[in-house]
Design an enzyme around this catalytic site. Sequence first.
Site, PDB file in Angstrom:
ATOM      1  N   PHE A  12       0.836  -1.211   0.000  1.00  0.00           N
ATOM      2  CA  PHE A  12       0.000   0.000   0.000  1.00  0.00           C
ATOM      3  C   PHE A  12       0.873   1.264   0.000  1.00  0.00           C
ATOM      4  O   PHE A  12       0.894   2.020  -0.985  1.00  0.00           O
ATOM      5  CB  PHE A  12      -0.952  -0.081   1.213  1.00  0.00           C
ATOM      6  CG  PHE A  12      -1.445   1.229   1.714  1.00  0.00           C
ATOM      7  CD1 PHE A  12      -2.025   2.155   0.849  1.00  0.00           C
ATOM      8  CD2 PHE A  12      -1.333   1.561   3.071  1.00  0.00           C
ATOM      9  CE1 PHE A  12      -2.481   3.379   1.321  1.00  0.00           C
ATOM     10  CE2 PHE A  12      -1.792   2.774   3.550  1.00  0.00           C
ATOM     11  CZ  PHE A  12      -2.357   3.688   2.675  1.00  0.00           C
ATOM     12  N   ASN A  33       8.032  -9.501  -1.887  1.00  0.00           N
ATOM     13  CA  ASN A  33       7.719 -10.930  -2.040  1.00  0.00           C
ATOM     14  C   ASN A  33       6.223 -11.161  -2.277  1.00  0.00           C
ATOM     15  O   ASN A  33       5.770 -12.303  -2.296  1.00  0.00           O
ATOM     16  CB  ASN A  33       8.199 -11.747  -0.833  1.00  0.00           C
ATOM     17  CG  ASN A  33       7.373 -11.477   0.412  1.00  0.00           C
ATOM     18  OD1 ASN A  33       6.560 -10.554   0.445  1.00  0.00           O
ATOM     19  ND2 ASN A  33       7.568 -12.281   1.450  1.00  0.00           N
ATOM     20  N   PHE A  35       3.654 -10.780  -0.378  1.00  0.00           N
ATOM     21  CA  PHE A  35       2.852 -11.390   0.696  1.00  0.00           C
ATOM     22  C   PHE A  35       1.555 -10.596   0.878  1.00  0.00           C
ATOM     23  O   PHE A  35       0.460 -11.150   0.811  1.00  0.00           O
ATOM     24  CB  PHE A  35       3.662 -11.453   2.003  1.00  0.00           C
ATOM     25  CG  PHE A  35       2.860 -11.950   3.170  1.00  0.00           C
ATOM     26  CD1 PHE A  35       2.044 -13.078   3.050  1.00  0.00           C
ATOM     27  CD2 PHE A  35       2.903 -11.297   4.399  1.00  0.00           C
ATOM     28  CE1 PHE A  35       1.280 -13.534   4.126  1.00  0.00           C
ATOM     29  CE2 PHE A  35       2.145 -11.758   5.480  1.00  0.00           C
ATOM     30  CZ  PHE A  35       1.333 -12.863   5.339  1.00  0.00           C
ATOM     31  N   GLY A  37       1.549  -7.372  -0.728  1.00  0.00           N
ATOM     32  CA  GLY A  37       1.616  -6.456  -1.869  1.00  0.00           C
ATOM     33  C   GLY A  37       1.090  -7.147  -3.124  1.00  0.00           C
ATOM     34  O   GLY A  37       0.891  -8.360  -3.143  1.00  0.00           O
ATOM     35  N   LEU A  73      10.541  -0.705   3.752  1.00  0.00           N
ATOM     36  CA  LEU A  73       9.117  -0.786   4.111  1.00  0.00           C
ATOM     37  C   LEU A  73       8.610  -2.218   4.209  1.00  0.00           C
ATOM     38  O   LEU A  73       7.462  -2.434   4.594  1.00  0.00           O
ATOM     39  CB  LEU A  73       8.265  -0.043   3.054  1.00  0.00           C
ATOM     40  CG  LEU A  73       8.034   1.454   3.244  1.00  0.00           C
ATOM     41  CD1 LEU A  73       9.333   2.227   3.167  1.00  0.00           C
ATOM     42  CD2 LEU A  73       7.071   1.982   2.203  1.00  0.00           C
ATOM     43  N   TYR A 145       5.153  -8.027  15.779  1.00  0.00           N
ATOM     44  CA  TYR A 145       5.245  -6.783  15.004  1.00  0.00           C
ATOM     45  C   TYR A 145       5.922  -5.684  15.832  1.00  0.00           C
ATOM     46  O   TYR A 145       6.912  -5.085  15.407  1.00  0.00           O
ATOM     47  CB  TYR A 145       3.845  -6.349  14.585  1.00  0.00           C
ATOM     48  CG  TYR A 145       3.789  -5.129  13.694  1.00  0.00           C
ATOM     49  CD1 TYR A 145       4.126  -5.221  12.339  1.00  0.00           C
ATOM     50  CD2 TYR A 145       3.384  -3.893  14.190  1.00  0.00           C
ATOM     51  CE1 TYR A 145       4.055  -4.095  11.518  1.00  0.00           C
ATOM     52  CE2 TYR A 145       3.312  -2.770  13.372  1.00  0.00           C
ATOM     53  CZ  TYR A 145       3.644  -2.881  12.033  1.00  0.00           C
ATOM     54  OH  TYR A 145       3.585  -1.775  11.216  1.00  0.00           O
ATOM     55  N   THR A 175      -2.125   4.964   8.857  1.00  0.00           N
ATOM     56  CA  THR A 175      -2.195   5.599   7.543  1.00  0.00           C
ATOM     57  C   THR A 175      -3.160   4.814   6.655  1.00  0.00           C
ATOM     58  O   THR A 175      -3.184   3.581   6.709  1.00  0.00           O
ATOM     59  CB  THR A 175      -0.789   5.635   6.915  1.00  0.00           C
ATOM     60  OG1 THR A 175       0.083   6.338   7.819  1.00  0.00           O
ATOM     61  CG2 THR A 175      -0.783   6.343   5.571  1.00  0.00           C
TER      62      THR A 175
HETATM   63  P1  NAD Z   1       1.505  -3.506   3.299  1.00  0.00           P
HETATM   64  O1  NAD Z   1       1.248  -4.809   3.950  1.00  0.00           O
HETATM   65  O2  NAD Z   1       0.556  -3.034   2.245  1.00  0.00           O
HETATM   66  O3  NAD Z   1       2.961  -3.449   2.686  1.00  0.00           O
HETATM   67  C1  NAD Z   1       4.026  -4.245   3.116  1.00  0.00           C
HETATM   68  C2  NAD Z   1       4.764  -4.754   1.881  1.00  0.00           C
HETATM   69  O4  NAD Z   1       5.891  -5.527   2.317  1.00  0.00           O
HETATM   70  C3  NAD Z   1       3.915  -5.677   1.000  1.00  0.00           C
HETATM   71  O5  NAD Z   1       4.070  -5.331  -0.338  1.00  0.00           O
HETATM   72  C4  NAD Z   1       4.465  -7.059   1.304  1.00  0.00           C
HETATM   73  O6  NAD Z   1       4.264  -7.976   0.245  1.00  0.00           O
HETATM   74  C5  NAD Z   1       5.926  -6.727   1.559  1.00  0.00           C
HETATM   75  N1  NAD Z   1       6.613  -7.750   2.347  1.00  0.00           N
HETATM   76  C6  NAD Z   1       6.203  -8.319   3.506  1.00  0.00           C
HETATM   77  N2  NAD Z   1       7.104  -9.214   3.936  1.00  0.00           N
HETATM   78  C7  NAD Z   1       8.117  -9.208   3.028  1.00  0.00           C
HETATM   79  C8  NAD Z   1       9.336  -9.920   2.908  1.00  0.00           C
HETATM   80  N3  NAD Z   1       9.712 -10.816   3.822  1.00  0.00           N
HETATM   81  N4  NAD Z   1      10.120  -9.677   1.831  1.00  0.00           N
HETATM   82  C9  NAD Z   1       9.764  -8.760   0.892  1.00  0.00           C
HETATM   83  N5  NAD Z   1       8.613  -8.061   0.952  1.00  0.00           N
HETATM   84  C10 NAD Z   1       7.800  -8.279   2.014  1.00  0.00           C
HETATM   85  O7  NAD Z   1       1.578  -2.433   4.494  1.00  0.00           O
HETATM   86  P2  NAD Z   1       1.772  -0.861   4.452  1.00  0.00           P
HETATM   87  O8  NAD Z   1       0.645  -0.263   5.219  1.00  0.00           O
HETATM   88  O9  NAD Z   1       2.035  -0.385   3.075  1.00  0.00           O
HETATM   89  O10 NAD Z   1       3.086  -0.714   5.341  1.00  0.00           O
HETATM   90  C11 NAD Z   1       4.366  -0.469   4.771  1.00  0.00           C
HETATM   91  C12 NAD Z   1       5.374  -0.265   5.885  1.00  0.00           C
HETATM   92  O11 NAD Z   1       4.999   0.859   6.686  1.00  0.00           O
HETATM   93  C13 NAD Z   1       5.489  -1.454   6.835  1.00  0.00           C
HETATM   94  O12 NAD Z   1       6.842  -1.643   7.192  1.00  0.00           O
HETATM   95  C14 NAD Z   1       4.673  -1.033   8.026  1.00  0.00           C
HETATM   96  O13 NAD Z   1       5.129  -1.656   9.205  1.00  0.00           O
HETATM   97  C15 NAD Z   1       4.912   0.462   8.038  1.00  0.00           C
HETATM   98  N6  NAD Z   1       3.811   1.160   8.723  1.00  0.00           N
HETATM   99  C16 NAD Z   1       2.587   1.282   8.147  1.00  0.00           C
HETATM  100  C17 NAD Z   1       1.566   1.910   8.843  1.00  0.00           C
HETATM  101  C18 NAD Z   1       0.195   2.102   8.264  1.00  0.00           C
HETATM  102  O14 NAD Z   1      -0.686   2.602   8.955  1.00  0.00           O
HETATM  103  N7  NAD Z   1      -0.086   1.788   7.017  1.00  0.00           N
HETATM  104  C19 NAD Z   1       1.786   2.407  10.131  1.00  0.00           C
HETATM  105  C20 NAD Z   1       3.052   2.233  10.690  1.00  0.00           C
HETATM  106  C21 NAD Z   1       4.079   1.630   9.980  1.00  0.00           C
END
Ligand code: NAD
Length: 317
Positions: A12, A33, A35, A37, A73, A145, A175
């Site tokens: 995202f 990867n 998962f 995404g 990320l 987490y 977010t």
């Molecule tokens: P998301 O789940 O949409 O994105 C995470 C991405 O990481 C995905 O594309 C997933 O396939 C990839 N991924 C997961 N494990 C992996 C691995 N082992 N190897 C390669 N890719 C991997 O979540 P998001 O909301 O886009 O969050 C992105 C980052 O921002 C994360 O690190 C999350 O902890 C951080 N974050 C997000 C929020 C929020 O509110 N959205 C708040 C705090 C922190």
Amino acid sequence: MKNILVTGGAGFIGSHLCTRLINDGHHVVCVDNFFTGREENVAHLRGNRRFELLRHDVTWPLPLAKVDEIYNLACPASPPYYQNDPIQTTRTSVLGSMHALDLAHQVKAKVMQASTSEIYGDPDVHPQPEAYWGNVNTVGPRSCYDEGKRCAETLFMDYYRQYHVRIKIVRIFNTYGERMLPDDGRVVSNFVVQALRNRPITIYGDGNQTRSFQYVDDLIEGMMRMMATDDDFTGPVNIGNPREFRVEELARKVVAMTGSSSEIVFEPLPVDDPRQRQPDISLAKEKLGWQPTIQLEEGLRRMIAYFKQQISIPSTV
Ligand code: NAD
Ligand code: UDP
């Protein structure tokens, strides 16, 4: 033009970051990867010669690439997904961070960690400034987490102190925005999808717990500004929208804005669910000249329009 690597770039937030970086003229390597995404999240970038997509799990070392900046990320962020395979979640945060830091060290790149407000746990200081150390359960279902992200911050600071790697840490608060999965499981996408389908809106607990919701474009602007700061400013810095809402208020707002006939139902509160969450953004204002510009009503309007298009996709939410 910079060469920039984004782990979790097909997720995202990552997909919005990759889009912004490409639009700003950079070369972007997106590592994911898939998962949580999706390739569709970056489909609009696929034809661009400055965009590369690499399927790779960050628990394995990153391929050596001459990059100038790394945004780390990769990590599932929604509770149902990160609790699905908690050991892999910790491995992703801890090993993924080490691999991003090792690459940054080798090629002298700057590297940013997407940390989280979850490092404050169930906070008893409100709002939360960066100096607050948090109140986190080490042995609960959220710990994979929360503690994974806390350890990642430690690694970032130790690579900075020990190896002088140029690091940045942003603590991201809740977010939301377009390209969240319809079955992501987090509250804003759940409520919008449920309302558009006229299905029950599921409030966990009594709905009096609070969150402060940030629209994704504001976050991307904050992250870009943070990456551009002087090397001696590492953070951590909170990036979030300080307007705080009760979860029930959010539910009623979404029902009103969608004109939905959904009823509101109350379900059990998940274990260790934080009671309150609001960023103190004084540091971001001072150091980045940043504050959010898109308020919840406008962000929800955009998100509702997006999910109206997606809603034909069947889902169990
Ligand atoms: P998301 O789940 O949409 O994105 C995470 C991405 O990481 C995905 O594309 C997933 O396939 C990839 N991924 C997961 N494990 C992996 C691995 N082992 N190897 C390669 N890719 C991997 O979540 P998001 O909301 O886009 O969050 C992105 C980052 O921002 C994360 O690190 C999350 O902890 C951080 N974050 C997000 C929020 C929020 O509110 N959205 C708040 C705090 C922190
Ligand atoms: N929540 C809810 N209904 C849902 C999904 C979440 O009431 O369908 C609640 C959840 O219990 C929490 C808040 O909304 O109190 C935010 O949850 P989310 O998973 O979005 O983020 P986090 O808990 O990680 O801050």
